[in-house]
Design a protein around this motif. Structure first.
Motif, PDB file in Angstrom:
ATOM      1  N   SER A  34       0.871  -1.170   0.000  1.00  0.00           N
ATOM      2  CA  SER A  34       0.000   0.000   0.000  1.00  0.00           C
ATOM      3  C   SER A  34       0.910   1.222   0.000  1.00  0.00           C
ATOM      4  O   SER A  34       1.757   1.371   0.880  1.00  0.00           O
ATOM      5  CB  SER A  34      -0.895   0.000   1.241  1.00  0.00           C
ATOM      6  OG  SER A  34      -1.662   1.175   1.274  1.00  0.00           O
ATOM      7  N   VAL A  35       0.743   2.083  -0.999  1.00  0.00           N
ATOM      8  CA  VAL A  35       1.668   3.198  -1.194  1.00  0.00           C
ATOM      9  C   VAL A  35       1.137   4.466  -0.519  1.00  0.00           C
ATOM     10  O   VAL A  35      -0.010   4.851  -0.729  1.00  0.00           O
ATOM     11  CB  VAL A  35       1.907   3.447  -2.695  1.00  0.00           C
ATOM     12  CG1 VAL A  35       2.813   4.649  -2.917  1.00  0.00           C
ATOM     13  CG2 VAL A  35       2.507   2.209  -3.339  1.00  0.00           C
ATOM     14  N   ASN A  36       1.993   5.062   0.302  1.00  0.00           N
ATOM     15  CA  ASN A  36       1.728   6.385   0.871  1.00  0.00           C
ATOM     16  C   ASN A  36       3.034   7.172   0.793  1.00  0.00           C
ATOM     17  O   ASN A  36       3.982   6.737   0.132  1.00  0.00           O
ATOM     18  CB  ASN A  36       1.172   6.286   2.299  1.00  0.00           C
ATOM     19  CG  ASN A  36       2.163   5.740   3.310  1.00  0.00           C
ATOM     20  OD1 ASN A  36       3.360   5.602   3.040  1.00  0.00           O
ATOM     21  ND2 ASN A  36       1.683   5.413   4.480  1.00  0.00           N
ATOM     22  N   VAL A  39       6.528   5.426   1.455  1.00  0.00           N
ATOM     23  CA  VAL A  39       6.983   4.367   0.554  1.00  0.00           C
ATOM     24  C   VAL A  39       7.728   4.993  -0.621  1.00  0.00           C
ATOM     25  O   VAL A  39       7.228   5.903  -1.270  1.00  0.00           O
ATOM     26  CB  VAL A  39       5.784   3.530   0.039  1.00  0.00           C
ATOM     27  CG1 VAL A  39       6.239   2.464  -0.934  1.00  0.00           C
ATOM     28  CG2 VAL A  39       5.027   2.924   1.195  1.00  0.00           C
ATOM     29  N   GLN A  40       8.928   4.493  -0.897  1.00  0.00           N
ATOM     30  CA  GLN A  40       9.724   4.995  -2.015  1.00  0.00           C
ATOM     31  C   GLN A  40       9.712   3.963  -3.136  1.00  0.00           C
ATOM     32  O   GLN A  40      10.458   2.981  -3.107  1.00  0.00           O
ATOM     33  CB  GLN A  40      11.156   5.266  -1.543  1.00  0.00           C
ATOM     34  CG  GLN A  40      12.053   5.840  -2.615  1.00  0.00           C
ATOM     35  CD  GLN A  40      13.466   6.077  -2.084  1.00  0.00           C
ATOM     36  OE1 GLN A  40      13.676   6.376  -0.922  1.00  0.00           O
ATOM     37  NE2 GLN A  40      14.440   5.928  -2.967  1.00  0.00           N
ATOM     38  N   VAL A  41       8.811   4.177  -4.100  1.00  0.00           N
ATOM     39  CA  VAL A  41       8.681   3.325  -5.283  1.00  0.00           C
ATOM     40  C   VAL A  41       8.405   4.235  -6.481  1.00  0.00           C
ATOM     41  O   VAL A  41       7.994   5.378  -6.300  1.00  0.00           O
ATOM     42  CB  VAL A  41       7.531   2.287  -5.143  1.00  0.00           C
ATOM     43  CG1 VAL A  41       7.812   1.278  -4.047  1.00  0.00           C
ATOM     44  CG2 VAL A  41       6.202   2.955  -4.918  1.00  0.00           C
ATOM     45  N   ARG A  43       6.328   5.999  -8.753  1.00  0.00           N
ATOM     46  CA  ARG A  43       4.893   6.335  -8.659  1.00  0.00           C
ATOM     47  C   ARG A  43       4.128   6.024  -9.944  1.00  0.00           C
ATOM     48  O   ARG A  43       2.932   5.774  -9.901  1.00  0.00           O
ATOM     49  CB  ARG A  43       4.702   7.813  -8.299  1.00  0.00           C
ATOM     50  CG  ARG A  43       5.316   8.212  -6.980  1.00  0.00           C
ATOM     51  CD  ARG A  43       4.638   7.574  -5.830  1.00  0.00           C
ATOM     52  NE  ARG A  43       5.289   8.008  -4.585  1.00  0.00           N
ATOM     53  CZ  ARG A  43       4.933   7.611  -3.397  1.00  0.00           C
ATOM     54  NH1 ARG A  43       3.937   6.783  -3.266  1.00  0.00           N
ATOM     55  NH2 ARG A  43       5.565   8.021  -2.342  1.00  0.00           N
ATOM     56  N   VAL A  46       2.249   2.751  -9.691  1.00  0.00           N
ATOM     57  CA  VAL A  46       1.262   2.596  -8.615  1.00  0.00           C
ATOM     58  C   VAL A  46      -0.130   2.649  -9.223  1.00  0.00           C
ATOM     59  O   VAL A  46      -0.434   3.523 -10.029  1.00  0.00           O
ATOM     60  CB  VAL A  46       1.430   3.712  -7.553  1.00  0.00           C
ATOM     61  CG1 VAL A  46       0.329   3.637  -6.513  1.00  0.00           C
ATOM     62  CG2 VAL A  46       2.801   3.611  -6.910  1.00  0.00           C
ATOM     63  N   GLU A  50      -1.709   1.085  -4.738  1.00  0.00           N
ATOM     64  CA  GLU A  50      -0.964  -0.133  -4.441  1.00  0.00           C
ATOM     65  C   GLU A  50       0.022  -0.435  -5.561  1.00  0.00           C
ATOM     66  O   GLU A  50      -0.159  -0.022  -6.696  1.00  0.00           O
ATOM     67  CB  GLU A  50      -1.906  -1.324  -4.275  1.00  0.00           C
ATOM     68  CG  GLU A  50      -2.831  -1.197  -3.097  1.00  0.00           C
ATOM     69  CD  GLU A  50      -3.760  -2.398  -2.951  1.00  0.00           C
ATOM     70  OE1 GLU A  50      -3.673  -3.344  -3.753  1.00  0.00           O
ATOM     71  OE2 GLU A  50      -4.571  -2.378  -2.027  1.00  0.00           O
ATOM     72  N   ILE A  51       1.050  -1.200  -5.197  1.00  0.00           N
ATOM     73  CA  ILE A  51       2.020  -1.677  -6.185  1.00  0.00           C
ATOM     74  C   ILE A  51       2.404  -3.104  -5.802  1.00  0.00           C
ATOM     75  O   ILE A  51       2.461  -3.427  -4.615  1.00  0.00           O
ATOM     76  CB  ILE A  51       3.262  -0.764  -6.272  1.00  0.00           C
ATOM     77  CG1 ILE A  51       4.156  -1.144  -7.454  1.00  0.00           C
ATOM     78  CG2 ILE A  51       4.029  -0.751  -4.963  1.00  0.00           C
ATOM     79  CD1 ILE A  51       5.234  -0.112  -7.774  1.00  0.00           C
ATOM     80  N   ILE A  85      10.568   0.303   1.385  1.00  0.00           N
ATOM     81  CA  ILE A  85       9.197   0.005   1.791  1.00  0.00           C
ATOM     82  C   ILE A  85       9.148  -0.230   3.298  1.00  0.00           C
ATOM     83  O   ILE A  85       9.731  -1.195   3.793  1.00  0.00           O
ATOM     84  CB  ILE A  85       8.682  -1.269   1.078  1.00  0.00           C
ATOM     85  CG1 ILE A  85       8.806  -1.119  -0.428  1.00  0.00           C
ATOM     86  CG2 ILE A  85       7.254  -1.586   1.502  1.00  0.00           C
ATOM     87  CD1 ILE A  85       8.746  -2.426  -1.170  1.00  0.00           C
ATOM     88  N   GLN A  89       3.623  -1.093   5.560  1.00  0.00           N
ATOM     89  CA  GLN A  89       2.883  -0.884   4.311  1.00  0.00           C
ATOM     90  C   GLN A  89       2.776  -2.153   3.461  1.00  0.00           C
ATOM     91  O   GLN A  89       2.143  -2.149   2.419  1.00  0.00           O
ATOM     92  CB  GLN A  89       3.539   0.229   3.498  1.00  0.00           C
ATOM     93  CG  GLN A  89       3.479   1.594   4.171  1.00  0.00           C
ATOM     94  CD  GLN A  89       2.061   1.999   4.506  1.00  0.00           C
ATOM     95  OE1 GLN A  89       1.721   2.107   5.676  1.00  0.00           O
ATOM     96  NE2 GLN A  89       1.233   2.204   3.518  1.00  0.00           N
TER      97      GLN A  89
END
Length: 170
Positions: A34-36, A39-41, A43, A46, A50-51, A85, A89
């Motif tokens: 769950s991305v907030n 979280v470093q992913v 974007r 996403v 979510e990812i 992450i 999350q």
């Protein structure tokens, strides 16, 4: 003797155990996140907040499954990216090939939420009597090809294939 409220979370240990089980059996470990803001992913990957990430040895570099974070370098469209992450999350970890794995409730403890205002505003706080999050076993199943073909970016013949879905098993 440590009482349950002082014990560390079981989440990092369960994630490491399922990662090891996947790799020992030749399965590909995936994590749903769950991305907030914590979280470093990338974007752009996403979807609906979510990812899903492949955390196998072949897909990552410098993977660290720590007690607080999952960290690694991964390639997205040929570009290396740093991924970070927070374990709070992680929604699930499972094997891509058969969907076996474990889902986790989203949330933090009261102490984590009160000490970090950015998490407090974006993560639901959940209290459990024992002080540890409730864990549910799940079987992940793939969505049928026809329904995925009708969704944007849902081509069942894409290299990634159809996206798995969570099915709770009680």
């Amino acid at each position: 003797m440590i009482d349950a409220s002082e014990a560390t979370s079981t989440r990092p240990y369960l994630i490491r155990a399922l990662y090891e089980w996947c790799t020992d059996n030749g399965f590909t470990p995936y994590v749903a996140v769950s991305v907030n803001d914590s979280v470093q992913v990338p974007r752009e990957y996403v979807k609906d907040g979510e990812i899903v990430l492949n955390i196998s040895f072949d897909a990552t570099s410098s993977l660290v499954l720590g007690n607080d974070f999952i960290e690694f370098k991964g390639r997205f469209a040929g570009t290396a990216r740093d991924i970070l992450i927070p374990l709070s999350q992680v929604i699930a970890i499972y094997a891509k090939e058969n969907g076996q794995g474990m889902a986790f409730p989203l949330g933090t403890t009261k102490a984590e939420a009160s000490s970090n205002p950015s998490i407090k505003s974006s993560v639901t706080t959940r209290e459990v009597v024992s002080g540890t999050p409730e864990v549910k076993l799940v079987k992940l199943t793939s969505v049928d090809s026809e329904s995925r073909a009708n969704e944007p970016n849902g081509d069942p013949d894409s290299p990634r294939g159809p996206r798995p879905t969570l099915k709770r098993v009680k």
